[in-house]
Scaffold this motif. Structure first.
Motif, PDB file in Angstrom:
ATOM      1  N   LEU A  85       0.829  -1.208   0.000  1.00 29.61           N
ATOM      2  CA  LEU A  85       0.000   0.000   0.000  1.00 29.61           C
ATOM      3  C   LEU A  85       0.863   1.258   0.000  1.00 29.61           C
ATOM      4  CD1 LEU A  85      -2.766   1.177  -0.094  1.00 29.61           C
ATOM      5  CD2 LEU A  85      -2.956   0.933   2.388  1.00 29.61           C
ATOM      6  N   LEU A  86       1.986   1.222   0.683  1.00 26.45           N
ATOM      7  CA  LEU A  86       2.900   2.368   0.648  1.00 26.45           C
ATOM      8  C   LEU A  86       3.431   2.588  -0.772  1.00 26.45           C
ATOM      9  CD1 LEU A  86       4.905   1.777   3.940  1.00 26.45           C
ATOM     10  CD2 LEU A  86       3.432   3.734   3.459  1.00 26.45           C
ATOM     11  N   GLY A  87       3.779   1.481  -1.436  1.00 27.29           N
ATOM     12  CA  GLY A  87       4.262   1.592  -2.815  1.00 27.29           C
ATOM     13  C   GLY A  87       3.183   2.102  -3.750  1.00 27.29           C
ATOM     14  N   ALA A  88       1.957   1.596  -3.565  1.00 30.25           N
ATOM     15  CA  ALA A  88       0.845   2.057  -4.395  1.00 30.25           C
ATOM     16  C   ALA A  88       0.574   3.537  -4.166  1.00 30.25           C
ATOM     17  CB  ALA A  88      -0.407   1.233  -4.092  1.00 30.25           C
ATOM     18  N   ALA A  89       0.692   3.967  -2.903  1.00 34.07           N
ATOM     19  CA  ALA A  89       0.470   5.381  -2.585  1.00 34.07           C
ATOM     20  C   ALA A  89       1.464   6.267  -3.319  1.00 34.07           C
ATOM     21  CB  ALA A  89       0.580   5.598  -1.075  1.00 34.07           C
ATOM     22  N   LYS A  90       2.719   5.821  -3.384  1.00 35.30           N
ATOM     23  CA  LYS A  90       3.759   6.588  -4.083  1.00 35.30           C
ATOM     24  C   LYS A  90       3.421   6.720  -5.569  1.00 35.30           C
ATOM     25  CE  LYS A  90       8.798   6.796  -4.658  1.00 35.30           C
ATOM     26  NZ  LYS A  90       8.840   6.946  -6.121  1.00 35.30           N
ATOM     27  N   ILE A  91       3.011   5.620  -6.185  1.00 41.41           N
ATOM     28  CA  ILE A  91       2.648   5.649  -7.612  1.00 41.41           C
ATOM     29  C   ILE A  91       1.437   6.553  -7.836  1.00 41.41           C
ATOM     30  CG2 ILE A  91       1.722   4.267  -9.511  1.00 41.41           C
ATOM     31  CD1 ILE A  91       3.406   1.930  -8.467  1.00 41.41           C
ATOM     32  N   LEU A  92       0.426   6.387  -7.007  1.00 39.76           N
ATOM     33  CA  LEU A  92      -0.811   7.169  -7.186  1.00 39.76           C
ATOM     34  C   LEU A  92      -0.557   8.659  -7.006  1.00 39.76           C
ATOM     35  CD1 LEU A  92      -3.211   4.747  -5.308  1.00 39.76           C
ATOM     36  CD2 LEU A  92      -3.315   5.314  -7.745  1.00 39.76           C
ATOM     37  N   ILE A 132       4.551  -6.909  -7.726  1.00 42.71           N
ATOM     38  CA  ILE A 132       3.282  -7.244  -8.362  1.00 42.71           C
ATOM     39  C   ILE A 132       2.116  -6.672  -7.553  1.00 42.71           C
ATOM     40  CG2 ILE A 132       1.745  -9.167  -8.964  1.00 42.71           C
ATOM     41  CD1 ILE A 132       4.387 -10.795  -9.437  1.00 42.71           C
ATOM     42  N   GLY A 133       2.213  -6.779  -6.244  1.00 40.36           N
ATOM     43  CA  GLY A 133       1.168  -6.249  -5.383  1.00 40.36           C
ATOM     44  C   GLY A 133       1.043  -4.738  -5.480  1.00 40.36           C
ATOM     45  N   VAL A 134       2.178  -4.047  -5.507  1.00 42.62           N
ATOM     46  CA  VAL A 134       2.183  -2.587  -5.602  1.00 42.62           C
ATOM     47  C   VAL A 134       1.512  -2.135  -6.894  1.00 42.62           C
ATOM     48  CG1 VAL A 134       3.656  -0.571  -5.931  1.00 42.62           C
ATOM     49  CG2 VAL A 134       4.189  -2.213  -4.127  1.00 42.62           C
ATOM     50  N   GLN A 135       1.930  -2.715  -7.998  1.00 43.12           N
ATOM     51  CA  GLN A 135       1.379  -2.310  -9.291  1.00 43.12           C
ATOM     52  C   GLN A 135      -0.117  -2.600  -9.383  1.00 43.12           C
ATOM     53  OE1 GLN A 135       4.033  -3.347 -12.785  1.00 43.12           O
ATOM     54  NE2 GLN A 135       5.213  -4.324 -11.156  1.00 43.12           N
ATOM     55  N   THR A 136      -0.518  -3.771  -8.869  1.00 42.24           N
ATOM     56  CA  THR A 136      -1.927  -4.141  -8.934  1.00 42.24           C
ATOM     57  C   THR A 136      -2.784  -3.198  -8.106  1.00 42.24           C
ATOM     58  OG1 THR A 136      -1.308  -6.472  -9.210  1.00 42.24           O
ATOM     59  CG2 THR A 136      -3.589  -6.004  -8.570  1.00 42.24           C
ATOM     60  N   MET A 137      -2.346  -2.913  -6.881  1.00 41.69           N
ATOM     61  CA  MET A 137      -3.140  -2.055  -6.005  1.00 41.69           C
ATOM     62  C   MET A 137      -3.263  -0.644  -6.579  1.00 41.69           C
ATOM     63  SD  MET A 137      -4.922  -2.235  -3.202  1.00 41.69           S
ATOM     64  CE  MET A 137      -4.392  -3.352  -1.904  1.00 41.69           C
ATOM     65  N   ALA A 138      -2.167  -0.127  -7.113  1.00 44.03           N
ATOM     66  CA  ALA A 138      -2.221   1.211  -7.718  1.00 44.03           C
ATOM     67  C   ALA A 138      -3.137   1.211  -8.942  1.00 44.03           C
ATOM     68  CB  ALA A 138      -0.816   1.664  -8.104  1.00 44.03           C
ATOM     69  N   TRP A 139      -3.055   0.176  -9.757  1.00 46.21           N
ATOM     70  CA  TRP A 139      -3.877   0.065 -10.962  1.00 46.21           C
ATOM     71  C   TRP A 139      -5.364   0.003 -10.616  1.00 46.21           C
ATOM     72  CZ3 TRP A 139      -3.786   0.840 -15.961  1.00 46.21           C
ATOM     73  CH2 TRP A 139      -4.595   0.144 -16.826  1.00 46.21           C
ATOM     74  N   LEU A 140      -5.703  -0.804  -9.616  1.00 42.80           N
ATOM     75  CA  LEU A 140      -7.101  -0.913  -9.213  1.00 42.80           C
ATOM     76  C   LEU A 140      -7.603   0.406  -8.632  1.00 42.80           C
ATOM     77  CD1 LEU A 140      -7.170  -4.441  -7.501  1.00 42.80           C
ATOM     78  CD2 LEU A 140      -7.877  -3.845  -9.809  1.00 42.80           C
TER      79      LEU A 140
END
Length: 323
Positions: free
Chosen positions: A43-50, A309-317
């Motif tokens: 979730l931290l990684g997804a937050a950075k991407i978003l 994989i988890g980071v990219q998926t969560m950000a994509w969703l």
């Protein structure tokens, strides 16, 4: 306004880690044996991407970092009470969990009921106790507890709709300390799982009624405590379908599958009973590297490729799901 929530849980477990890796737990008797450190990292990684692409999607992404998933009443229930799903209220929420049975590189989704509710059962069988050579002068709490354990299984086999999964397991029996004393108390501990709230409430009453009446008929008394825990996880059909298709679009259909129905519990279920939710699985298994152990074990580990994989998926969703 489009509002999507993304949730990660954070807590560890009281288990001594046996892995010999450079990221082994430095806290004796505590380890991340359920992958919650992975969930938080994702979730931290997804937050950075978003944050970096915030001008490329519509709406608001709400990030929920949640403690207390492993223990009643569940951190999700407390955060909901504190307003985590308000101001703004999400139209959908996504959460993931690592899956040791799923190879790294794969994800799995399931619509509808996917995980069970979980309640803790505590029963104490009581009498005055006595000498083992004179059982007729007391009520034998060990014998009564034995009958009760067998009898309780009939609550499932003869009261529950066999088409609706449910489990009742007595997992601990504690009583007595020597060979010639009938103890005054025997304590039982167990768990009850269900995927139907009406049956769940009915079963609670049956457990208490059957315990007190059977124990009473055998000459003893019983205290019953049912600590009501998490509700079942109910994945919203439309949101899960959307997440499933987005994952296929990103990773390819061959890497996405339907996850199995599980009688394990997750306090993500609380969110799914308030707003539409989708709880999906992230593959972490790598047999070639010996990463094969289940969650809640001292040698649980993951293939770290799963984090990316988890980071990219969560950000994509979060960015793309229509809610």
């Amino acid at each position: 306004m489009r509002v999507v929530a993304l949730r990660a849980d954070m807590d560890a477990l009281p288990i001594t880690e046996e892995n010999q890796v450079d990221y082994k737990s430095i806290n004796e008797g505590i380890m991340h044996a359920c992958g919650h450190d992975v969930h938080t990292t994702v979730l931290l990684g997804a937050a950075k991407i978003l944050q970096e692409i915030k001008d490329e999607f519509e709406g608001t992404i709400k990030l929920i970092f949640q403690p207390g998933e492993e223990k009643n009443p569940g951190g999700a229930s407390l955060m909901i009470k504190d307003g985590a799903l308000e101001n703004p209220r999400p139209q959908g929420i996504f959460g993931l969990h690592v899956h040791p049975g799923l190879p790294v590189g794969r994800l799995s989704f399931r619509k509808g009921r996917v995980m069970a509710s979980a309640d803790e059962i505590y029963i104490t069988v009581k009498s005055k106790g006595g000498h083992a050579a004179a059982p007729h002068l007391t009520a034998d709490t060990i014998l009564i507890a034995s009958h009760l354990i067998v009898s309780l299984q009939q609550i499932i086999s003869r009261n529950n709709n066999p088409l609706t999964p449910s489990v009742l397991s007595i997992c601990s029996i504690q009583g007595g300390h020597t060979t010639n004393v009938i103890p005054s108390e025997v304590k039982l501990k167990g768990t009850f799982r269900a995927m139907d709230e009406e049956w769940r409430r009915k079963a609670h009453k049956l457990i208490e009624k059957q315990t007190k009446e059977l124990v009473g008929a055998m000459g003893a008394e019983a205290d019953v405590l049912i600590d009501v825990g998490y509700p079942f996880v109910d994945n919203d059909a439309a949101l899960t379908e959307a997440g499933w298709r987005l994952a296929e679009e990103y990773w390819g259909k061959d890497n996405i599958e339907e996850t199995e129905l599980r009688m394990g519990a997750e306090d993500f279920g609380y969110y799914t009973h308030v707003v539409p939710g989708c709880f999906y699985r992230l593959g972490i298994r790598n047999e070639a590297e010996g990463i094969i152990n289940n969650v809640h074990t001292p040698k649980f580990n993951i293939d770290e490729e799963a984090i990316s994989i988890g980071v990219q998926t969560m950000a994509w969703l979060g960015a793309m799901a229509k809610v």
